[in-house]
Design a protein around this motif. Structure first.
Motif, PDB file in Angstrom:
ATOM      1  N   TRP A 139     -57.588 -69.211  -6.956  1.00 57.53           N
ATOM      2  CA  TRP A 139     -56.283 -69.545  -6.385  1.00 57.53           C
ATOM      3  C   TRP A 139     -55.485 -70.458  -7.311  1.00 57.53           C
ATOM      4  CZ3 TRP A 139     -54.408 -66.405  -3.088  1.00 57.53           C
ATOM      5  CH2 TRP A 139     -55.229 -65.768  -2.155  1.00 57.53           C
ATOM      6  N   ARG A 147     -54.097 -68.172  -9.791  1.00 54.05           N
ATOM      7  CA  ARG A 147     -53.068 -67.309  -9.199  1.00 54.05           C
ATOM      8  C   ARG A 147     -51.737 -68.040  -9.015  1.00 54.05           C
ATOM      9  NH1 ARG A 147     -53.945 -62.325  -5.330  1.00 54.05           N
ATOM     10  NH2 ARG A 147     -51.815 -61.944  -4.636  1.00 54.05           N
ATOM     11  N   TYR A 148     -51.805 -69.285  -8.576  1.00 51.98           N
ATOM     12  CA  TYR A 148     -50.571 -70.006  -8.258  1.00 51.98           C
ATOM     13  C   TYR A 148     -50.217 -71.108  -9.262  1.00 51.98           C
ATOM     14  CZ  TYR A 148     -50.762 -67.538  -3.839  1.00 51.98           C
ATOM     15  OH  TYR A 148     -50.788 -66.550  -2.891  1.00 51.98           O
ATOM     16  N   GLY A 149     -51.184 -71.525 -10.062  1.00 49.28           N
ATOM     17  CA  GLY A 149     -50.896 -72.556 -11.047  1.00 49.28           C
ATOM     18  C   GLY A 149     -50.816 -72.033 -12.458  1.00 49.28           C
ATOM     19  N   GLY A 150     -51.538 -70.926 -12.694  1.00 48.89           N
ATOM     20  CA  GLY A 150     -51.516 -70.323 -14.013  1.00 48.89           C
ATOM     21  C   GLY A 150     -52.357 -71.072 -15.043  1.00 48.89           C
ATOM     22  N   GLY A 152     -57.333 -64.601 -11.165  1.00 51.80           N
ATOM     23  CA  GLY A 152     -56.256 -65.200 -10.397  1.00 51.80           C
ATOM     24  C   GLY A 152     -54.902 -65.014 -11.057  1.00 51.80           C
ATOM     25  N   LYS A 174     -53.491 -61.759 -10.566  1.00 52.23           N
ATOM     26  CA  LYS A 174     -53.313 -61.478  -9.130  1.00 52.23           C
ATOM     27  C   LYS A 174     -54.189 -60.307  -8.668  1.00 52.23           C
ATOM     28  CE  LYS A 174     -48.758 -63.559  -8.550  1.00 52.23           C
ATOM     29  NZ  LYS A 174     -48.869 -64.388  -9.769  1.00 52.23           N
TER      30      LYS A 174
END
Length: 204
Positions: free
Chosen positions: A72, A75-78, A129, A132
């Motif tokens: 995660w 996925r959202y922070g890279g 992540g 995606k």
């Protein structure tokens, strides 16, 4: 070093006091390598504090949740977030680079096999992540890999008993065959993927 040793000792006491949940949380926070936590769980089984099935169950949950956490973040922070803060969970740039190479070369199927390969296994969740990858597929493949890993090290910790701290040297004869099987599965997966790709081209 003595200070660090005291902290680690306190962490193991904490794990013992919490039993099953201690193993799960110890794996989730990843302050100590998973094989060490699982081996200690095996020691707790041998000393009668917990039972084997429960240790494997909670060890699996903890191992999967730890990887989902990294997934995660990716996925959202890279990658920038992981390069900056990854060191706090023992993930460094070399781990991220290696895992991205593997993921880009072999695709999502590498999530299972890479769990048994040094360097890559700790960070393979990152490119999953970032790209995606389907979360359910990621969770399933991760769980399938974490189960045998948990069983192996809990069992070895159980056999070693109060000598569980020697897990690294005792595990080597078992980990090497697992690594070879994982690499063989990866090759098979890659070949199947190439054949399917060529078949699609041939039908166009």
């Amino acid at each position: 070093m003595h200070f660090i040793s005291d902290i680690v000792s306190q962490l193991f006491q904490w794990i013992q006091s919490l039993g099953y949940f201690g193993i799960m949380l110890g794996l989730m926070i990843e302050v100590i390598p998973s094989e060490i936590v699982l081996a200690y769980g095996g020691f707790l089984v041998s000393s009668g504090h917990i039972n084997f099935v429960g240790a494997v169950l909670f060890g699996t949950v903890g191992g999967v949740v730890a990887q989902l956490f990294i997934y995660w973040i990716g996925r959202y922070g890279g990658r920038p977030v992981l390069e900056k803060y990854g060191k706090y969970i023992f993930i460094h740039k070399k781990h991220i680079d290696a895992s991205e190479v593997w993921f880009n070369k072999y695709g999502t199927g590498v999530i299972f096999t890479a769990r048994f390969i040094p360097v890559v296994r700790h960070a393979i969740s990152i490119p999953a992540g970032i790209s995606k990858m389907n979360a359910w597929k990621f969770t399933m493949l991760t769980t399938l890999a974490v189960i045998p890993w948990s069983i192996l090290f809990i069992y070895l910790g159980y056999v070693l008993g109060d000598q569980w701290e020697h897990i690294n040297e005792k595990a080597a004869p078992y980990v090497t065959p697992i690594l070879l099987v994982a690499l063989a599965l990866l090759i098979v997966y890659f070949v199947i993927k190439m054949v399917k790709a060529r078949t699609r081209k041939g039908t166009k």
